[in-house]
Design a protein around this motif. Sequence first.
Motif, PDB file in Angstrom:
ATOM      1  N   ASP A   1       0.735  -1.216   0.143  1.00 38.68           N
ATOM      2  CA  ASP A   1       0.217  -0.005  -0.050  1.00 38.68           C
ATOM      3  C   ASP A   1       1.083   1.322  -0.120  1.00 38.68           C
ATOM      4  N   ASN A   2       1.938   1.199   0.574  1.00 32.56           N
ATOM      5  CA  ASN A   2       3.064   2.241   0.728  1.00 32.56           C
ATOM      6  C   ASN A   2       4.074   2.346  -0.110  1.00 32.56           C
ATOM      7  N   LEU A   3       3.964   1.758  -1.312  1.00 30.76           N
ATOM      8  CA  LEU A   3       4.903   1.581  -2.264  1.00 30.76           C
ATOM      9  C   LEU A   3       5.794   3.004  -2.499  1.00 30.76           C
ATOM     10  N   ILE A   4       6.929   2.737  -2.402  1.00 33.45           N
ATOM     11  CA  ILE A   4       7.675   3.987  -2.820  1.00 33.45           C
ATOM     12  C   ILE A   4       7.623   4.306  -4.347  1.00 33.45           C
ATOM     13  N   PRO A   5       7.599   5.423  -5.057  1.00 34.97           N
ATOM     14  CA  PRO A   5       7.429   5.354  -6.295  1.00 34.97           C
ATOM     15  C   PRO A   5       8.928   5.248  -7.042  1.00 34.97           C
ATOM     16  N   GLU A   6       9.137   4.966  -8.307  1.00 32.46           N
ATOM     17  CA  GLU A   6      10.190   4.733  -8.911  1.00 32.46           C
ATOM     18  C   GLU A   6      11.125   5.932  -8.681  1.00 32.46           C
ATOM     19  N   GLU A   7      10.889   6.887  -9.116  1.00 30.75           N
ATOM     20  CA  GLU A   7      11.917   8.184  -8.948  1.00 30.75           C
ATOM     21  C   GLU A   7      12.220   8.123  -7.493  1.00 30.75           C
ATOM     22  N   LYS A   8      11.388   8.314  -6.344  1.00 33.38           N
ATOM     23  CA  LYS A   8      11.759   8.345  -5.204  1.00 33.38           C
ATOM     24  C   LYS A   8      12.751   7.246  -4.693  1.00 33.38           C
ATOM     25  N   MET A   9      12.416   5.897  -5.178  1.00 33.83           N
ATOM     26  CA  MET A   9      13.298   4.786  -4.956  1.00 33.83           C
ATOM     27  C   MET A   9      14.648   4.889  -5.918  1.00 33.83           C
ATOM     28  N   VAL A  10      14.700   5.699  -6.903  1.00 36.09           N
ATOM     29  CA  VAL A  10      15.994   5.992  -7.325  1.00 36.09           C
ATOM     30  C   VAL A  10      16.771   6.743  -6.762  1.00 36.09           C
ATOM     31  N   ASP A  11      16.067   8.057  -6.164  1.00 36.26           N
ATOM     32  CA  ASP A  11      16.725   9.057  -5.241  1.00 36.26           C
ATOM     33  C   ASP A  11      17.264   8.312  -3.889  1.00 36.26           C
ATOM     34  N   VAL A  12      16.347   7.456  -3.327  1.00 39.30           N
ATOM     35  CA  VAL A  12      17.175   6.905  -2.107  1.00 39.30           C
ATOM     36  C   VAL A  12      17.978   5.765  -2.347  1.00 39.30           C
ATOM     37  N   LEU A  13      17.982   5.079  -3.538  1.00 41.03           N
ATOM     38  CA  LEU A  13      19.120   4.188  -3.848  1.00 41.03           C
ATOM     39  C   LEU A  13      20.262   4.892  -3.823  1.00 41.03           C
ATOM     40  N   THR A  14      20.218   5.914  -4.703  1.00 35.93           N
ATOM     41  CA  THR A  14      21.472   6.641  -5.076  1.00 35.93           C
ATOM     42  C   THR A  14      22.211   7.413  -3.678  1.00 35.93           C
ATOM     43  N   GLU A  15      21.243   7.776  -2.902  1.00 35.58           N
ATOM     44  CA  GLU A  15      21.692   8.343  -1.501  1.00 35.58           C
ATOM     45  C   GLU A  15      22.337   7.237  -0.868  1.00 35.58           C
ATOM     46  N   LEU A  16      21.444   6.275  -0.873  1.00 39.75           N
ATOM     47  CA  LEU A  16      22.156   4.993   0.232  1.00 39.75           C
ATOM     48  C   LEU A  16      23.526   4.324  -0.423  1.00 39.75           C
ATOM     49  N   SER A  17      23.649   4.326  -1.812  1.00 44.99           N
ATOM     50  CA  SER A  17      24.997   4.158  -2.551  1.00 44.99           C
ATOM     51  C   SER A  17      25.853   5.023  -1.878  1.00 44.99           C
ATOM     52  N   LEU A  18      25.845   6.281  -2.064  1.00 46.15           N
ATOM     53  CA  LEU A  18      26.882   7.273  -1.750  1.00 46.15           C
ATOM     54  C   LEU A  18      27.062   7.145  -0.045  1.00 46.15           C
ATOM     55  N   VAL A  19      26.125   7.065   0.527  1.00 47.35           N
ATOM     56  CA  VAL A  19      26.525   6.908   2.068  1.00 47.35           C
ATOM     57  C   VAL A  19      27.268   5.615   2.312  1.00 47.35           C
ATOM     58  N   HIS A  20      26.825   4.429   1.833  1.00 46.21           N
ATOM     59  CA  HIS A  20      27.843   3.244   1.971  1.00 46.21           C
ATOM     60  C   HIS A  20      29.140   3.384   1.486  1.00 46.21           C
ATOM     61  N   ALA A  21      29.170   4.170   0.368  1.00 48.61           N
ATOM     62  CA  ALA A  21      30.527   4.274  -0.416  1.00 48.61           C
ATOM     63  C   ALA A  21      31.331   5.106   0.922  1.00 48.61           C
ATOM     64  N   ALA A  22      30.953   6.149   1.258  1.00 47.70           N
ATOM     65  CA  ALA A  22      31.344   6.819   2.298  1.00 47.70           C
ATOM     66  C   ALA A  22      31.876   6.136   3.706  1.00 47.70           C
ATOM     67  N   LYS A  23      30.792   5.253   4.148  1.00 48.84           N
ATOM     68  CA  LYS A  23      31.096   4.420   5.244  1.00 48.84           C
ATOM     69  C   LYS A  23      32.330   3.560   4.753  1.00 48.84           C
ATOM     70  N   ASN A  24      32.306   2.908   3.601  1.00 49.73           N
ATOM     71  CA  ASN A  24      33.402   2.108   3.349  1.00 49.73           C
ATOM     72  C   ASN A  24      34.820   2.654   3.435  1.00 49.73           C
ATOM     73  N   TYR A  25      34.722   4.003   2.820  1.00 51.93           N
ATOM     74  CA  TYR A  25      35.991   4.937   2.688  1.00 51.93           C
ATOM     75  C   TYR A  25      36.604   5.389   3.865  1.00 51.93           C
ATOM     76  N   ASN A  26      35.814   5.718   4.796  1.00 50.49           N
ATOM     77  CA  ASN A  26      36.260   6.037   6.214  1.00 50.49           C
ATOM     78  C   ASN A  26      35.089   5.959   7.097  1.00 50.49           C
ATOM     79  N   LYS A  27      35.045   4.585   7.740  1.00 48.47           N
ATOM     80  CA  LYS A  27      34.023   4.302   8.731  1.00 48.47           C
ATOM     81  C   LYS A  27      34.402   5.087   9.880  1.00 48.47           C
TER      82      LYS A  27
END
Length: 183
Positions: free
Chosen positions: A30-56
């Motif tokens: 019922d509370n499905l995240i729209p595609e565009e917002k999902m792209v935004d969220v996944l992009t941010e998560l990818s950047l945050v996880h990359a930052a975490k892997n770079y300098n935890k």
Amino acid sequence: MIARKPYILLLALSIFLIACQDLDKTEKPDNLIPEEKMVDVLTELSLVHAAKNYNKFKLEQTGIQPDKFVFEKYGIDSLQFEQSSNYYSDQYVIYERIYDSVRGRIKILKSKYDALREVEIKREDSLKRLQKDSLQMMDSIMSIPRLRDSVQRSRLKLKVDNKRKEDKRDSLIAPVSMEEDRN
């Protein structure tokens, strides 16, 4: 023994067919995240996880929880994200489109940051070059006695002027001229 082979083959085939049963598809939440917002969220998560892997360690020092930060930024929660992610993973075409968009955005961001990095490196190099040139110029000036004396006099005059300005600023009493002092 020859008669047992068909039975073994039939048994293996029936086990294989039972094991390959249809799996239920994930229902659209019922509370499905729209595609565009999902792209935004996944992009941010990818950047945050990359930052975490770079300098935890540095990320932990800030006290920010990366996933929680991203979810709050987009007004979603982890359950909603998980349900939407599961739904999209069952929809292969949509899922592929989402991840292609994420990859494209990350490539664009990378090229922008690489260009900024090149500009920063050029700026730092030019500053180093200017500093080196000014030191070389000062060395050449100091090698000529007449100019060296002039530079030293300028420095001395600067120090004296600065001292006078400080004395005037530090004084609690306004300066009095000699004529005022006589009266």
